[in-house]
Design a protein around this motif. Structure first.
Motif, PDB file in Angstrom:
ATOM      1  N   THR A 181      45.892 -76.586 -32.491  1.00  0.00           N
ATOM      2  CA  THR A 181      45.296 -76.381 -33.810  1.00  0.00           C
ATOM      3  C   THR A 181      43.955 -75.670 -33.679  1.00  0.00           C
ATOM      4  O   THR A 181      43.651 -74.748 -34.450  1.00  0.00           O
ATOM      5  N   ALA A 185      43.220 -72.072 -35.323  1.00  0.00           N
ATOM      6  CA  ALA A 185      42.168 -72.060 -36.338  1.00  0.00           C
ATOM      7  C   ALA A 185      41.013 -71.152 -35.926  1.00  0.00           C
ATOM      8  O   ALA A 185      40.563 -70.306 -36.719  1.00  0.00           O
ATOM      9  N   ASN A 252      42.708 -65.934 -45.285  1.00  0.00           N
ATOM     10  CA  ASN A 252      43.854 -66.285 -44.422  1.00  0.00           C
ATOM     11  C   ASN A 252      44.801 -65.120 -44.197  1.00  0.00           C
ATOM     12  O   ASN A 252      45.916 -65.313 -43.689  1.00  0.00           O
ATOM     13  N   TYR A 286      48.882 -71.994 -42.177  1.00  0.00           N
ATOM     14  CA  TYR A 286      47.660 -71.336 -42.638  1.00  0.00           C
ATOM     15  C   TYR A 286      47.977 -70.121 -43.515  1.00  0.00           C
ATOM     16  O   TYR A 286      47.216 -69.799 -44.440  1.00  0.00           O
ATOM     17  N   PHE A 293      43.678 -73.763 -43.871  1.00  0.00           N
ATOM     18  CA  PHE A 293      43.007 -72.986 -42.820  1.00  0.00           C
ATOM     19  C   PHE A 293      41.510 -73.247 -42.837  1.00  0.00           C
ATOM     20  O   PHE A 293      40.903 -73.533 -41.804  1.00  0.00           O
ATOM     21  N   ASP A 296      40.659 -76.768 -41.479  1.00  0.00           N
ATOM     22  CA  ASP A 296      40.814 -76.888 -40.030  1.00  0.00           C
ATOM     23  C   ASP A 296      39.820 -76.007 -39.283  1.00  0.00           C
ATOM     24  O   ASP A 296      39.332 -76.385 -38.202  1.00  0.00           O
ATOM     25  N   PHE A 297      39.519 -74.844 -39.836  1.00  0.00           N
ATOM     26  CA  PHE A 297      38.541 -73.965 -39.187  1.00  0.00           C
ATOM     27  C   PHE A 297      37.183 -74.644 -39.128  1.00  0.00           C
ATOM     28  O   PHE A 297      36.518 -74.636 -38.083  1.00  0.00           O
TER      29      PHE A 297
END
Length: 325
Positions: A181, A185, A252, A286, A293, A296-297
């Protein structure tokens, strides 16, 4: 197990696993430099108005710094007696953004001399640079100190190159306690910025000594790239967009590009084109949800910024990010 013994065990685990981040805090400069975020933002806003790549340059420096000896500002050091600069490593040759760091440091030294570290400047400016072009915000933990040395050999081995396989990337990220992940990300930072032809032209004509282009490149995208970076051409100073659709926005679209086989770097496209990889599902997730996205980024950026920081009395607060005091 008695309740008292349980509490002792919990406190022990917290002390062991939380020690590296225990001295990082979102309010670290609350009394010593309360306007630190506004000062950094002011410089970034001004720079962004004349250089659309400002945020991409800074976040690259932050990533490359943290992957070598942790987030300690070692990448920013120039060559000096006893210091072999990490800037000379292939992954950093030609990197931009050092002048932006200098400008931020100067602005901070004028208001809060000897207080804010160069390592923290990279962390703060990365978040601000992403947010300025439509990306997510996150709470930046502060309190890092600056290293007294650099590690050029580490910069040669620890920073993922654009030519590596997904397995190689897993190893390098795994060494920093990062998983699939985090890989996908953080790769999403390639939704803005540029790349030199030299970072991907090996895919265009003779991929893996096959005599043919990389088969994972979209057949209609390939001629475009070959026109930008012709075989045998002098492509050293030629740049193209990492994200062909919205190159200056943080969104994204990078992931829909991968779905369309329009990832620029080998390490980009392998996230989607490696059969059976768990990264494929993450790319799809994502691509269908910018919100996911962004969430998580932000989490992965916090995780990145927490890699082995120098805190307490370790290191120093440089007055000039290019050299030790």
């Amino acid at each position: 197990m008695s309740f008292l013994r349980f509490i002792v065990v919990v406190l022990f685990l917290v002390s062991v696993f939380g020690s590296s981040n225990a001295q990082l805090s979102a309010t670290f400069y609350a009394t010593t430099c309360p306007n630190v975020t506004d000062i950094v933002r002011g410089v970034m806003v001004q720079t962004q108005s004349t250089d659309v790549r400002a945020g991409a340059k800074i976040i690259r420096l932050h990533f490359h710094d943290c992957f070598v000896n942790g987030c300690d500002g070692s990448l920013l050091l120039d060559n000096a007696t006893g210091i072999e600069s990490e800037k000379a490593a292939p992954a950093n040759v030609g990197a931009g953004g050092f002048d932006i760091v200098d400008d931020i440091k100067t602005a901070l030294e004028n208001v809060c001399p000897g207080v804010v570290s160069c390592a923290d400047i990279l962390a703060l400016a990365s978040e601000i640079g992403v947010a300025l072009v439509g990306g997510p915000s996150w709470q930046v933990l502060l309190g890092r100190r600056d290293s007294l040395t650099a590690n050029r050999s580490g910069a040669l081995t620890d920073i993922p190159s654009p030519f590596e396989s997904l397995d190689q990337m897993r190893q390098q990220f795994g060494n920093k306690d990062m998983d699939s992940t985090d890989i996908v990300a953080l790769s999403g930072a390639h939704t803005f910025g540029r790349a030199r032809c030299g970072t991907f032209e090996q895919r265009l004509f003779n991929f893996s000594s096959s005599g043919s282009p990389d088969p994972t490149i979209n057949s209609t995208f390939l001629p475009t790239l070959q026109g930008i970076c012709p075989q045998g051409g002098n492509n050293g100073a030629t740049f193209t967009n990492l994200d062909r659709s919205t190159p200056d926005n943080f969104d994204n679209n990078y992931f829909t590009n991968l779905q369309n086989q329009e990832g620029l770097l080998q390490t980009d496209q392998e996230l989607f084109s490696s059969p059976g990889s768990d990264t494929i599902a993450i790319v799809n997730r994502y691509a269908s949800s910018q919100t996911q996205f962004f969430t998580d980024f932000a989490s992965s950026m916090i995780k990145l910024g927490n890699i082995s920081p120098l805190t307490g009395t370790n290191g120093e607060i440089r007055t000039n990010c290019r050299r030790v005091n």
